[in-house]
Write an enzyme that holds these catalytic residues in place. Structure first.
Site, mmCIF file in Angstrom:
data_model
loop_
_atom_site.group_PDB
_atom_site.id
_atom_site.type_symbol
_atom_site.label_atom_id
_atom_site.label_comp_id
_atom_site.label_asym_id
_atom_site.label_seq_id
_atom_site.Cartn_x
_atom_site.Cartn_y
_atom_site.Cartn_z
ATOM 1 N N HIS A 93 3.293 -26.505 7.043
ATOM 2 C CA HIS A 93 3.240 -26.182 5.615
ATOM 3 C C HIS A 93 4.567 -26.568 4.964
ATOM 4 C CE1 HIS A 93 5.697 -22.404 5.639
ATOM 5 N NE2 HIS A 93 5.220 -22.256 6.860
ATOM 6 N N ASP A 105 11.224 -23.173 8.251
ATOM 7 C CA ASP A 105 9.905 -22.620 7.917
ATOM 8 C C ASP A 105 9.449 -23.173 6.579
ATOM 9 O OD1 ASP A 105 7.644 -21.079 8.146
ATOM 10 O OD2 ASP A 105 8.534 -19.322 7.211
ATOM 11 N N GLU A 139 1.089 -21.691 2.645
ATOM 12 C CA GLU A 139 1.039 -20.824 3.812
ATOM 13 C C GLU A 139 1.779 -19.525 3.555
ATOM 14 O OE1 GLU A 139 2.371 -18.989 7.636
ATOM 15 O OE2 GLU A 139 3.571 -19.765 5.974
ATOM 16 N N GLU A 140 2.897 -19.617 2.854
ATOM 17 C CA GLU A 140 3.690 -18.416 2.600
ATOM 18 C C GLU A 140 2.943 -17.428 1.706
ATOM 19 O OE1 GLU A 140 6.065 -17.743 4.303
ATOM 20 O OE2 GLU A 140 7.073 -19.572 4.935
ATOM 21 N N GLU A 166 4.955 -23.671 13.508
ATOM 22 C CA GLU A 166 5.494 -22.589 12.694
ATOM 23 C C GLU A 166 6.949 -22.305 13.043
ATOM 24 O OE1 GLU A 166 5.693 -20.591 10.412
ATOM 25 O OE2 GLU A 166 3.816 -20.763 9.343
ATOM 26 N N HIS A 242 13.805 -17.136 6.434
ATOM 27 C CA HIS A 242 13.435 -16.710 5.076
ATOM 28 C C HIS A 242 14.653 -16.291 4.249
ATOM 29 C CE1 HIS A 242 8.805 -15.904 5.510
ATOM 30 N NE2 HIS A 242 9.155 -17.146 5.780
#
Length: 794
Positions: A93, A105, A139-140, A166, A242
């Site tokens: 993603h 990510d 995706e998030e 991922e 993140h």
């Protein structure tokens, strides 16, 4: 590396933003078109842009419903020139969470996929099956784009297996942590093809247990597409996952190369495998798999593992039975001694666990939680030494007072047998539960038993000699080394998670519990040496001294939990939402309104470390629950309220905000339905992210709605949560809810609230948020945005 740098240079790629929907998509298309131009005659490349709209319910985070509109997928199919009936999917993603560049990510995975597409397309070797590359753009937003693809795209019907790429950390080795369901041939494919294997069925069973607050597209392909697959994730350095520190320069080229080597090899293997076309025939049965120190992977069918486990346990029980029951005249005496030792061992474990947890609770109460977050060795010195010292102390006292004047050799032998019994029982029980992780118990039964049988004569005749100790350690080498390797992997994954697991769970208690379990496991076959050595005084004094000194240092605040070190940051996570709230009555009148900055600390410490820097964030502005409103009247972006106590939220008064793109909420109609039901039709338009909260009043019930599969799914606490997101443009959101209601309902039948979240653009951050963020210390990562909250009663 160039692909990765260019994707992250776009900046945060939040769903609905130009960065995600235009710039990232255009960049991917440019690279794909360039690859397509250099494609060999052996292959055909097809490209499609999908913008699906859909809805589904999921039991993640306690359960909620998701609705998406016009989100973006970039899909590429590489197939033989004459086409292919079957395909393998590779998924990444390109979107990111707000305020982060999202290098690991998941931009790095998309970069790897671009390079694999480039490599395969230039190869003159034809593929047997198609390879579909899905660059998914949402995706998030809790797995929306993958759902849109697997349930709506015409190419999805041909997919027989998938690989999902991922991240739960930044760089390092990519771990295979989920496979299947069933389909052991997929694990065998990874074992045969991967050049640098790193896989663990233990990680799979831990992740699927739900104790880690995360999920991946694997769930969507499995549950909504009924497709088996392999889930891989980078797990190193989850401290900056993140956050703004997730930048491309932190991902080593070696990590990218390693991931590329593995995924390319596995994709090629699957795309040329006869089993892919006949995957249904090979789908039955689970598989036990684990890597041996990253060198190679051992994998075998779970049914074979079950047989091996039961045989190993049976041999151990046979050995113990023969030993206890001979001679027959002393069988009852031997059993009595064995069960007494068994009880004492269990008591020592319980005493150790209680003692260490008391220390952990004390540390949490005095406000020194997470002292080990930046300095992991502190947890070992604090909880590890306490656990070891307590175990040794209990058995030392037992030896001195309970087993006074008994033969030391006999005691050592008895407590070895107790450990063997415990591991054999655990092996049988875990195997019976169907857990593949039982192979660990097999190691802890087979190797010690073999060691005992080989050197029992030496021990019986000469006691504890240097030769015996060396041979004993050599026999235990494999289970101990593997357990330390596995423990390190688990701690590497779990320790950073403690910094983002909410304010409900005391992380020190969790980590202390883990350390006690590891200590008990590693000490299980060394308890017997306490009864064989003359004195444990020196060991106890050393362990106690280390524990006491560490505890004093922790209590004095020497070990600060967080770090702003540029090379290795370990920040504290804080979310700030500048919120304007309006509460309406049954007639639509505003009966209450306020505005403030809602502050959530993402770990157990709350804001205690920030208050000295920003004094106005203190106990006087703790939030209070609006009892009449769903989710206490606050604009949760996701239903994670159960992870955060309201007493650890703060609501700092601030001026009202006026977004340039305000939310528009309309009641289109109210219809009386059969069986005392009422259907309410709504239309909502607003920013790219909105949250809908529904609470039926007492006597009413939410029976159906136009979302998901039509059956409402309640979140923890009984309220209903709907997560909405859209791409760059979308028509207004229309939906209906149907409630059964009593004949008399003067105070209405349902409370419905809508929150609008502004994650990008001019409306994202107010001047007040900017001013507040500037005062936050540099060891924090603060993600801020603006939002509005409106509550209505119908």
């Amino acid at each position: 590396r160039a692909y990765l740098d260019n994707i992250t240079a776009i900046g945060p790629r939040t769903v609905g933003s130009p960065e995600n929907e235009v710039f990232a998509v255009n960049y991917l298309l440019e690279q794909i078109r360039a690859i397509e131009r250099e494609n060999t005659d052996a292959h055909k490349v097809s490209v499609d842009i999908q913008r699906p709209t859909g809805s589904f319910s999921i039991d993640f985070l306690g359960g909620f419903t998701s609705y998406y509109a016009n989100i973006t997928n970039v899909v590429v199919k590489l197939e033989p020139r004459n086409g292919a009936e079957h395909a393998v999917l590779s998924n990444c993603h390109f979107d990111s969470v707000p305020n982060t560049p999202g290098a690991s990510d998941d931009a790095v995975s998309c970069a790897v996929m671009l390079e694999i597409l480039n490599t395969l397309s230039k190869s003159s070797e034809p593929l047997q099956h198609a390879v579909i590359f899905l660059f998914n753009g949402a995706e998030e937003n809790i797995l929306q784009a993958s759902h849109g693809f697997i349930t709506q795209h015409e190419w999805a019907k041909s997919i027989r297996a998938f690989i999902n790429l991922e991240a739960a950390g930044v760089g390092g080795k990519e771990l295979v942590f989920q496979t299947g369901p069933e389909n052991p041939w997929l694990v065998q494919a990874y074992v045969a093809a991967a050049k640098h294997p790193f896989a663990s069925v233990v990680a799979q069973e831990v992740f699927q247990s739900g104790i880690i607050p995360a999920d991946t597209d694997f769930r969507i392909y499995r549950d909504f597409g009924s497709v088996p697959g392999i889930d891989l994730a980078f797990i190193e350095n989850g401290y900056i996952y993140h956050t703004k520190y997730d930048t491309s320069d932190r991902i080593l080229t070696d990590s990218i190369q390693r991931a590329g080597d593995n995924i390319l090899a596995v994709l090629k293997y699957l795309a040329t495998s006869d089993k892919l076309a006949k995957s249904v025939e090979y789908r039955h049965g689970n598989v036990v798999f684990f890597d041996v120190f990253g060198l190679f992977v051992l994998a075998y069918p779970a049914r074979v593992g079950t047989i091996m486990n039961y045989i190993t346990a049976a041999i151990a029980f046979l050995y113990l039975s023969k030993k206890v029951l001979q001679p027959k005249t002393r069988a009852v005496h031997n059993l009595n001694k064995l069960f007494t030792a068994f009880g004492l061992t269990v008591i020592s474990w319980v005493a150790t666990l209680v003692t260490v947890l008391i220390v952990a609770v004390f540390v949490s109460i005095i406000g020194r939680s997470l002292s080990w977050y930046t300095h992991f060795y502190v947890s070992v010195f604090l909880y590890g030494t306490a656990a070891a010292a307590k175990l040794i102390l209990v058995h030392t006292l037992t030896k001195k007072y309970f087993y006074k004047n008994m033969n030391e050799q006999y005691l050592g032998d008895t407590f070895f047998d107790v450990s063997l019994i415990i591991w054999s029982i655990a092996l049988a029980m875990i195997t019976h539960m169907g857990l593949c992780s039982a192979f660990i118990c097999t190691l802890w039964v087979a190797f010690p038993l073999l060691t005992k049988m080989m050197f029992h004569k030496e021990f019986s005749q000469k006691g504890v000699t240097v030769k015996f100790v060396m041979m004993y350690l050599l026999g235990m080498f494999v289970p101990y080394l593997y357990m330390m390797y596995l423990s390190w992997t688990i701690f590497e994954m779990f320790t950073p998670i403690m910094g983002r697991s909410g304010s409900e769970i005391p992380p020190d208690v969790v980590l202390a519990g883990f350390i006690v379990v590891i200590t008990v496991i590693l000490s299980s076959y060394f308890i017997n040496f306490i009864y064989l050595v003359k004195s444990t005084k020196t060991t106890l004094i050393t362990l106690t001294t280390v524990f006491v000194v560490t505890l004093i240092l922790v209590c004095s605040g020497v070990f600060f939990p967080y770090s702003s070190d540029a090379a290795n940051p370990k920040p504290k996570r804080v979310f700030l939402q500048h919120t304007s709230r309006r509460f309406h009555d049954l007639d639509g009148n505003v009966i209450k309104s306020d505005s403030g900055i809602w502050i959530n600390g993402f770990d157990y410490n709350g804001i205690s470390h920030i208050t000295p820097h920003v004094p106005e964030i203190n106990d006087t502005i703790r939030t209070s629950c609006e009892e009449q409103a769903p989710f206490c009247g606050f604009p949760w972006i996701l239903p994670v309220h159960f992870m955060f106590r309201l007493v650890k939220n703060w609501y700092l008064p601030a001026p009202e905000i006026f977004p340039r793109s305000p939310i528009h909420f309309k009641v289109l109609s109210k219809e009386q339905m059969p069986w005392n039901s009422v259907r309410l039709n709504f239309e909502i338009s607003g920013p790219s992210h909105m949250s809908l909260y529904v609470r039926p009043h007492e006597g009413s019930a939410l029976s159906s709605w136009s979302l998901g599969d039509g059956i409402p799914v309640a979140s923890v606490g009984g309220d209903y949560f709907v997560f909405y997101s859209r791409g760059l443009q979308a028509t207004p959101w229309h939906f209906w809810v149907e409630l059964t209601a009593p004949e008399k309902h003067s105070d209405g039948i349902v409370s419905l609230a809508i929150a609008a979240h502004y994650f990008f653009g001019e409306d994202q951050k107010s001047p007040q948020i900017y001013a507040l963020l500037e005062r936050f210390p540099n060891w924090t990562f603060s993600s801020g945005w603006s939002c509005t909250y409106d509550l209505f009663v119908f």
